[in-house]
Design a protein around this motif. Sequence first.
Motif, PDB file in Angstrom:
ATOM      1  N   GLN A  55     -11.855  65.441  -6.542  1.00 19.01           N
ATOM      2  CA  GLN A  55     -11.733  66.275  -5.334  1.00 19.01           C
ATOM      3  C   GLN A  55     -11.436  67.753  -5.980  1.00 19.01           C
ATOM      4  O   GLN A  55     -10.611  67.799  -6.804  1.00 19.01           O
ATOM      5  CB  GLN A  55     -10.509  66.018  -4.432  1.00 19.01           C
ATOM      6  CG  GLN A  55     -10.249  66.797  -3.129  1.00 19.01           C
ATOM      7  CD  GLN A  55     -11.398  66.668  -2.259  1.00 19.01           C
ATOM      8  OE1 GLN A  55     -11.789  65.682  -2.098  1.00 19.01           O
ATOM      9  NE2 GLN A  55     -12.017  67.840  -1.466  1.00 19.01           N
ATOM     10  N   GLY A  61      -4.607  76.444   0.433  1.00 21.83           N
ATOM     11  CA  GLY A  61      -4.153  75.372   0.966  1.00 21.83           C
ATOM     12  C   GLY A  61      -2.591  75.094   0.734  1.00 21.83           C
ATOM     13  O   GLY A  61      -2.098  75.935  -0.125  1.00 21.83           O
ATOM     14  N   HIS A  65      -0.480  70.526  -2.654  1.00 21.39           N
ATOM     15  CA  HIS A  65      -2.014  69.756  -2.669  1.00 21.39           C
ATOM     16  C   HIS A  65      -2.468  69.827  -4.047  1.00 21.39           C
ATOM     17  O   HIS A  65      -3.542  69.460  -4.618  1.00 21.39           O
ATOM     18  CB  HIS A  65      -2.769  70.169  -1.660  1.00 21.39           C
ATOM     19  CG  HIS A  65      -2.619  69.288  -0.267  1.00 21.39           C
ATOM     20  ND1 HIS A  65      -3.393  68.628   0.380  1.00 21.39           N
ATOM     21  CD2 HIS A  65      -1.308  69.535   0.288  1.00 21.39           C
ATOM     22  CE1 HIS A  65      -2.779  68.149   1.443  1.00 21.39           C
ATOM     23  NE2 HIS A  65      -1.223  68.764   1.660  1.00 21.39           N
ATOM     24  N   LEU A 190     -11.380  66.213  10.545  1.00 23.08           N
ATOM     25  CA  LEU A 190     -10.241  67.209  10.435  1.00 23.08           C
ATOM     26  C   LEU A 190      -8.744  66.621   9.946  1.00 23.08           C
ATOM     27  O   LEU A 190      -8.002  67.127   9.450  1.00 23.08           O
ATOM     28  CB  LEU A 190     -10.055  67.990  11.932  1.00 23.08           C
ATOM     29  CG  LEU A 190     -11.097  68.901  12.311  1.00 23.08           C
ATOM     30  CD1 LEU A 190     -10.959  69.329  13.295  1.00 23.08           C
ATOM     31  CD2 LEU A 190     -11.183  69.998  11.080  1.00 23.08           C
ATOM     32  N   ASP A 195      -2.519  61.957   2.585  1.00 20.21           N
ATOM     33  CA  ASP A 195      -2.600  60.493   2.060  1.00 20.21           C
ATOM     34  C   ASP A 195      -2.378  59.700   3.159  1.00 20.21           C
ATOM     35  O   ASP A 195      -1.267  59.852   3.730  1.00 20.21           O
ATOM     36  CB  ASP A 195      -1.862  60.337   0.797  1.00 20.21           C
ATOM     37  CG  ASP A 195      -2.136  61.275  -0.199  1.00 20.21           C
ATOM     38  OD1 ASP A 195      -3.293  61.902  -0.351  1.00 20.21           O
ATOM     39  OD2 ASP A 195      -1.410  61.071  -1.434  1.00 20.21           O
ATOM     40  N   GLY A 196      -3.411  59.016   3.688  1.00 18.91           N
ATOM     41  CA  GLY A 196      -3.157  57.885   4.417  1.00 18.91           C
ATOM     42  C   GLY A 196      -3.170  58.515   5.989  1.00 18.91           C
ATOM     43  O   GLY A 196      -3.062  57.509   6.954  1.00 18.91           O
ATOM     44  N   VAL A 301      -6.626  73.041  15.902  1.00 16.36           N
ATOM     45  CA  VAL A 301      -7.820  73.821  15.144  1.00 16.36           C
ATOM     46  C   VAL A 301      -8.247  74.768  16.045  1.00 16.36           C
ATOM     47  O   VAL A 301      -8.412  76.108  15.938  1.00 16.36           O
ATOM     48  CB  VAL A 301      -8.682  72.850  14.391  1.00 16.36           C
ATOM     49  CG1 VAL A 301     -10.009  73.921  13.841  1.00 16.36           C
ATOM     50  CG2 VAL A 301      -8.218  72.034  13.044  1.00 16.36           C
ATOM     51  N   PRO A 320      -5.435  72.404  10.369  1.00 17.00           N
ATOM     52  CA  PRO A 320      -4.867  71.421  11.297  1.00 17.00           C
ATOM     53  C   PRO A 320      -3.370  71.341  11.212  1.00 17.00           C
ATOM     54  O   PRO A 320      -2.576  71.468  10.264  1.00 17.00           O
ATOM     55  CB  PRO A 320      -5.638  70.082  11.052  1.00 17.00           C
ATOM     56  CG  PRO A 320      -6.655  70.376  10.365  1.00 17.00           C
ATOM     57  CD  PRO A 320      -6.462  71.800   9.486  1.00 17.00           C
ATOM     58  N   GLU A 332       5.119  65.094   2.688  1.00 16.94           N
ATOM     59  CA  GLU A 332       3.846  64.823   2.977  1.00 16.94           C
ATOM     60  C   GLU A 332       3.897  63.154   3.737  1.00 16.94           C
ATOM     61  O   GLU A 332       3.450  63.138   4.439  1.00 16.94           O
ATOM     62  CB  GLU A 332       2.887  64.779   1.776  1.00 16.94           C
ATOM     63  CG  GLU A 332       1.349  64.166   2.235  1.00 16.94           C
ATOM     64  CD  GLU A 332       0.387  64.137   1.148  1.00 16.94           C
ATOM     65  OE1 GLU A 332       0.714  65.152   0.134  1.00 16.94           O
ATOM     66  OE2 GLU A 332      -0.639  63.471   1.444  1.00 16.94           O
TER      67      GLU A 332
HETATM   68  C1  57M Z   1     -11.776  68.711   6.012  1.00 15.38           C
HETATM   69  N1  57M Z   1     -10.506  68.246   3.957  1.00 15.38           N
HETATM   70  C2  57M Z   1      -9.446  68.287   3.471  1.00 15.38           C
HETATM   71  C3  57M Z   1     -11.200  64.864   0.917  1.00 15.38           C
HETATM   72  C4  57M Z   1     -11.258  64.126   2.414  1.00 15.38           C
HETATM   73  C5  57M Z   1     -12.015  75.029  10.835  1.00 15.38           C
HETATM   74  C6  57M Z   1     -11.155  74.460   9.750  1.00 15.38           C
HETATM   75  C7  57M Z   1      -9.727  73.897  10.411  1.00 15.38           C
HETATM   76  C8  57M Z   1     -11.676  73.351   9.000  1.00 15.38           C
HETATM   77  C9  57M Z   1     -10.747  72.394   8.073  1.00 15.38           C
HETATM   78  C10 57M Z   1     -11.611  71.441   7.427  1.00 15.38           C
HETATM   79  O1  57M Z   1     -12.394  71.776   6.523  1.00 15.38           O
HETATM   80  N2  57M Z   1     -11.430  70.184   7.518  1.00 15.38           N
HETATM   81  C11 57M Z   1     -12.125  69.181   7.221  1.00 15.38           C
HETATM   82  C12 57M Z   1     -10.570  68.538   5.516  1.00 15.38           C
HETATM   83  C13 57M Z   1      -9.581  67.987   2.119  1.00 15.38           C
HETATM   84  O2  57M Z   1      -9.830  66.342   1.576  1.00 15.38           O
HETATM   85  C14 57M Z   1     -11.387  66.162   1.676  1.00 15.38           C
HETATM   86  O3  57M Z   1     -12.371  66.201   2.717  1.00 15.38           O
HETATM   87  C15 57M Z   1     -12.252  64.715   2.998  1.00 15.38           C
HETATM   88  C16 57M Z   1     -12.469  64.658   4.552  1.00 15.38           C
HETATM   89  N3  57M Z   1     -13.596  65.414   5.264  1.00 15.38           N
HETATM   90  O4  57M Z   1     -11.448  62.783   2.503  1.00 15.38           O
HETATM   91  O5  57M Z   1     -12.176  64.305   0.219  1.00 15.38           O
HETATM   92  C17 57M Z   1      -8.294  67.880   1.409  1.00 15.38           C
HETATM   93  O6  57M Z   1      -7.216  67.436   2.141  1.00 15.38           O
HETATM   94  C18 57M Z   1      -6.120  66.740   1.193  1.00 15.38           C
HETATM   95  N4  57M Z   1      -6.007  65.270   1.502  1.00 15.38           N
HETATM   96  C19 57M Z   1      -5.160  64.566   0.996  1.00 15.38           C
HETATM   97  N5  57M Z   1      -5.033  63.261   1.088  1.00 15.38           N
HETATM   98  C20 57M Z   1      -6.313  62.352   1.478  1.00 15.38           C
HETATM   99  O7  57M Z   1      -6.151  61.026   1.629  1.00 15.38           O
HETATM  100  O8  57M Z   1      -4.303  65.014   0.655  1.00 15.38           O
HETATM  101  C21 57M Z   1      -7.318  64.524   2.133  1.00 15.38           C
HETATM  102  C22 57M Z   1      -7.355  63.259   1.933  1.00 15.38           C
HETATM  103  C23 57M Z   1      -8.150  67.386   0.019  1.00 15.38           C
HETATM  104  C24 57M Z   1      -6.542  67.073  -0.127  1.00 15.38           C
HETATM  105  O9  57M Z   1      -5.931  68.210  -0.525  1.00 15.38           O
HETATM  106  O10 57M Z   1      -8.479  68.423  -0.942  1.00 15.38           O
HETATM  107  C25 57M Z   1      -8.880  69.735   3.510  1.00 15.38           C
HETATM  108  O11 57M Z   1      -7.961  70.141   4.115  1.00 15.38           O
HETATM  109  O12 57M Z   1      -9.947  70.630   3.090  1.00 15.38           O
HETATM  110  N6  57M Z   1     -10.083  73.634   7.301  1.00 15.38           N
HETATM  111  C26 57M Z   1      -8.726  72.963   6.718  1.00 15.38           C
HETATM  112  O13 57M Z   1      -8.344  72.194   6.879  1.00 15.38           O
HETATM  113  C27 57M Z   1      -8.060  74.293   6.054  1.00 15.38           C
HETATM  114  N7  57M Z   1      -7.558  75.190   7.146  1.00 15.38           N
HETATM  115  C28 57M Z   1      -7.698  76.271   7.369  1.00 15.38           C
HETATM  116  O14 57M Z   1      -8.455  77.079   6.698  1.00 15.38           O
HETATM  117  N8  57M Z   1      -6.839  76.671   8.586  1.00 15.38           N
HETATM  118  C29 57M Z   1      -6.958  78.165   9.119  1.00 15.38           C
HETATM  119  C30 57M Z   1      -7.402  78.116  10.374  1.00 15.38           C
HETATM  120  C31 57M Z   1      -7.809  79.761  10.933  1.00 15.38           C
HETATM  121  C32 57M Z   1      -9.032  77.492  10.376  1.00 15.38           C
HETATM  122  C33 57M Z   1      -5.657  78.786   9.297  1.00 15.38           C
HETATM  123  O15 57M Z   1      -4.702  77.918   9.721  1.00 15.38           O
HETATM  124  O16 57M Z   1      -5.222  79.759   9.024  1.00 15.38           O
HETATM  125  C34 57M Z   1      -7.156  73.865   5.144  1.00 15.38           C
HETATM  126  N9  57M Z   1      -7.500  73.147   4.035  1.00 15.38           N
HETATM  127  C35 57M Z   1      -7.079  73.386   2.985  1.00 15.38           C
HETATM  128  N10 57M Z   1      -6.673  74.438   2.412  1.00 15.38           N
HETATM  129  N11 57M Z   1      -7.445  72.430   1.986  1.00 15.38           N
HETATM  130  C36 57M Z   1      -6.430  75.207   4.832  1.00 15.38           C
HETATM  131  C37 57M Z   1      -6.568  75.478   3.552  1.00 15.38           C
END
Ligand code: 57M
Length: 357
Positions: A55, A61, A65, A190, A195-196, A301, A320, A332
């Motif tokens: 990853q 984020g 993480h 989303l 984890d989990g 979201v 989210p 977490e």
């Molecule tokens: C994918 N993916 C995780 C992993 C997993 C519109 C917006 C809200 C979309 C959203 C998004 O992209 N969501 C979908 C979420 C990512 O995990 C990977 O993706 C796969 C699932 N598709 O299986 O391969 C990260 O999540 C963490 N993780 C764990 N344990 C697990 O078992 O810790 C995942 C599985 C991994 C790891 O850190 O890297 C993700 O979050 O990217 N976007 C977001 O969720 C982002 N939110 C955001 O931008 N929010 C904004 C608003 C205005 C949209 C805000 O609130 O200001 C956040 N995500 C991250 N960083 N990573 C924020 C920034």
Amino acid sequence: MLGIYLYSLHKYFSAFNVFKYITFRSILATITALLVCLFCAPLIILWLRTKQIGQVIRDDGPPDHFSKEGTPTMGGLLILAGLIISTLLWMKPGLPMLIIMWVVLTFGAIGFVDDYLKVIKRNPKGLKARLKFFLQILAALPVVFFLYYCPEFNTRLVFPFIKWFRPDLGAFYIVFALLVIVGASNAVNLTDGLDGLAIGPTITTAGVYAVFAYVAGHSQFAHYLDVEYVKGAGELAVFCAALIGGGLGFLWYNAYPAQVFMGDVGSLPLGAAIGTAALLSKQELVLAIAGGIFVVEAVSVMVQVTSYKWKQKRVFRMAPIHHHFELIGWAEPKVTVRFWIISILLALAALSTLKLR
Ligand code: 57M
């Protein structure tokens, strides 16, 4: 298919009669998928590590993480292997199997391409959001049209807790059913951010639909509990049971601190399969209760994005909503386990709709 073969041996050994029962094959399906996941995981995790399929963590984020950088991802392949092998072994071949396998394979393929672009081709955006959405609709359309035209199904909508209100959606059913499959797929995606976190509610929701599918496919139980009878839907309980087993096997390795993430190749098909199970068992709206965690995650979201676009203000620290709780100081695993507790309560509430009307 193995189940059907073993049942055919009942002519020689009456003990083989037991393979006729959906309940017994469901138990076997859970165990098979669980064992496939448990035993294949170390090999797949090792392979993902050697191929450096890890990853990439976004730098905007939650800070906790950053240490997850390089965690092997695409572990959804593991769940799909357990789920597909177990379903093929224990579910009776027929239309429900064909439909659910189509959904798992097509949504799995979309997730695979997205992960492949992100993790292997190092393209951080993966599939463009619009293209991904279009492909999801394309994959769901054959199922939706089939259900609309199939005489075994009707387009009435069953409301939880209200016995007498079953409006006929007519042609609008096509849009509604698309929304259920594609919406569930994206909501699970989303939710998959801790984890989990996504696999827990997936397991509880699959448990709810194992019960609903069994009841809907059993003419006497369906009549007694006054739910829509759907011929052949009972076999779907075997699929849901396999989903529980695959989910538990994956959770063994995805529990905090995760040794593997599922990737889109896991989250997209799991969500779509749950949505399809809700449609096939004619209990679509109950999904909003059983899968309440997914609904809350998706709504958080929408609220955040809308508020940010209109007023440049955030409602949550980060969407989210699981990130919001992390940022206000919950550890977490605490967020995850609390969401699981809520999922179990929601599953019980969903099951109570069988009696409370
Ligand atoms: C994918 N993916 C995780 C992993 C997993 C519109 C917006 C809200 C979309 C959203 C998004 O992209 N969501 C979908 C979420 C990512 O995990 C990977 O993706 C796969 C699932 N598709 O299986 O391969 C990260 O999540 C963490 N993780 C764990 N344990 C697990 O078992 O810790 C995942 C599985 C991994 C790891 O850190 O890297 C993700 O979050 O990217 N976007 C977001 O969720 C982002 N939110 C955001 O931008 N929010 C904004 C608003 C205005 C949209 C805000 O609130 O200001 C956040 N995500 C991250 N960083 N990573 C924020 C920034």
